[in-house]
Scaffold this motif. Sequence first.
Motif, mmCIF file in Angstrom:
data_model
loop_
_atom_site.group_PDB
_atom_site.id
_atom_site.type_symbol
_atom_site.label_atom_id
_atom_site.label_comp_id
_atom_site.label_asym_id
_atom_site.label_seq_id
_atom_site.Cartn_x
_atom_site.Cartn_y
_atom_site.Cartn_z
ATOM 1 N N ALA A 1 0.836 -1.199 0.000
ATOM 2 C CA ALA A 1 0.000 0.000 0.000
ATOM 3 C C ALA A 1 0.871 1.250 0.000
ATOM 4 N N LYS A 2 0.615 2.144 -0.941
ATOM 5 C CA LYS A 2 1.377 3.378 -1.061
ATOM 6 C C LYS A 2 0.437 4.568 -1.214
ATOM 7 N N TRP A 3 0.781 5.630 -0.505
ATOM 8 C CA TRP A 3 0.084 6.906 -0.736
ATOM 9 C C TRP A 3 1.162 7.945 -1.009
ATOM 10 N N TRP A 4 1.584 7.977 -2.248
ATOM 11 C CA TRP A 4 2.615 8.908 -2.662
ATOM 12 C C TRP A 4 1.995 10.016 -3.519
ATOM 13 N N GLN A 5 2.750 11.056 -3.714
ATOM 14 C CA GLN A 5 2.282 12.138 -4.579
ATOM 15 C C GLN A 5 2.266 11.690 -6.040
ATOM 16 N N GLU A 6 3.236 10.811 -6.378
ATOM 17 C CA GLU A 6 3.382 10.396 -7.765
ATOM 18 C C GLU A 6 2.876 8.956 -7.941
ATOM 19 N N ALA A 7 2.638 8.591 -9.199
ATOM 20 C CA ALA A 7 2.203 7.229 -9.504
ATOM 21 C C ALA A 7 3.335 6.249 -9.210
ATOM 22 N N VAL A 8 2.973 5.028 -8.854
ATOM 23 C CA VAL A 8 3.957 3.986 -8.533
ATOM 24 C C VAL A 8 4.595 3.472 -9.825
#
Length: 318
Positions: free
Chosen positions: A222-229
């Motif tokens: 699970a990732k909540w980054w500003q950019e796409a993975v």
Amino acid sequence: MTTDPSSTRVPGRVISPAAYAALGEALTAIIWNKDAFERHLRGLLRGHPELLVHLNFGDIKRVVADELVDQLMADEDQYQEFTLWLMNEVASMESFPNLERQRNDRALHLERAYKAIADLRRFTAKYAAEQGERQKMREQFAHLRAAAEMRQGFSQALRELKAEFLAMQTSTNRQQRGRDFERFLHRLFRLFDLEPRLSYDLAHEQIDGALTFDTDDYIIEAKWWQEAVERKYVADLCEKIKDKGKNTLGLFISVSGFSRGARETYSTRTSFITLDGEDLFYILDQRIRLDEVLRHKKRHASETGSCFYPAREILASD
């Protein structure tokens, strides 16, 4: 002996005059001696002394029985359930000790009693069937009401999770948002009975979480980054899956979505499925259920090899 029920009106049904007449005949026929008749009737009416007040036990049995039946008929709104209980109580008699002790015309008295009870039972059987139908309807209504309350509670839980999800979008603390997001996902998965586990550590690797769905086990990234993975982070999940059991799949959750390279790399062969922020919003907005999304995504991955199948396309295809 059954218990005298509370006097509650049953809407939409009236006891027939013939049934009242059968009750009066049966009360008169089951006991010969007046003293025994009075004791028996007082016992049956002990929960309703107001009925006893108007009975003149000095009169003949038939008149007393008729007086009682007249009271029950006149106030059926009040005594309907009690009358049904009384009918069942009398109709359940299988022997008549007072009549058995009579020396004169015993056979005639018994014949009359058995006939009177048989006549009364025709009505009690009919009303019992109606009561069974009413009970069935009450149970169905109770089930529907419980289901509605459960759905209401389920919807409320999703509304609360949606508010939390929207609030996290404004967070500027990336590490705190990551921890909050992990707990958020755990509550979301638990709401759908997906048996979630929080993050845990294995030798040489860290797992963001796990869940079980339709006999398959999923490990979660699970990732909540500003950019796409990007593709390389997706490849790391694939490596983790290789070391697990044959029924283990992956679920990669990226609120900001996945790069074109990541989607194209796993468009024909994949061991995982994906969820992005738009998918989560559709679920939290109650446009589609999480379990339905996962089921469609897994089927799509099995049929096409693609890890990517947006919720909006699932809804458009239905």
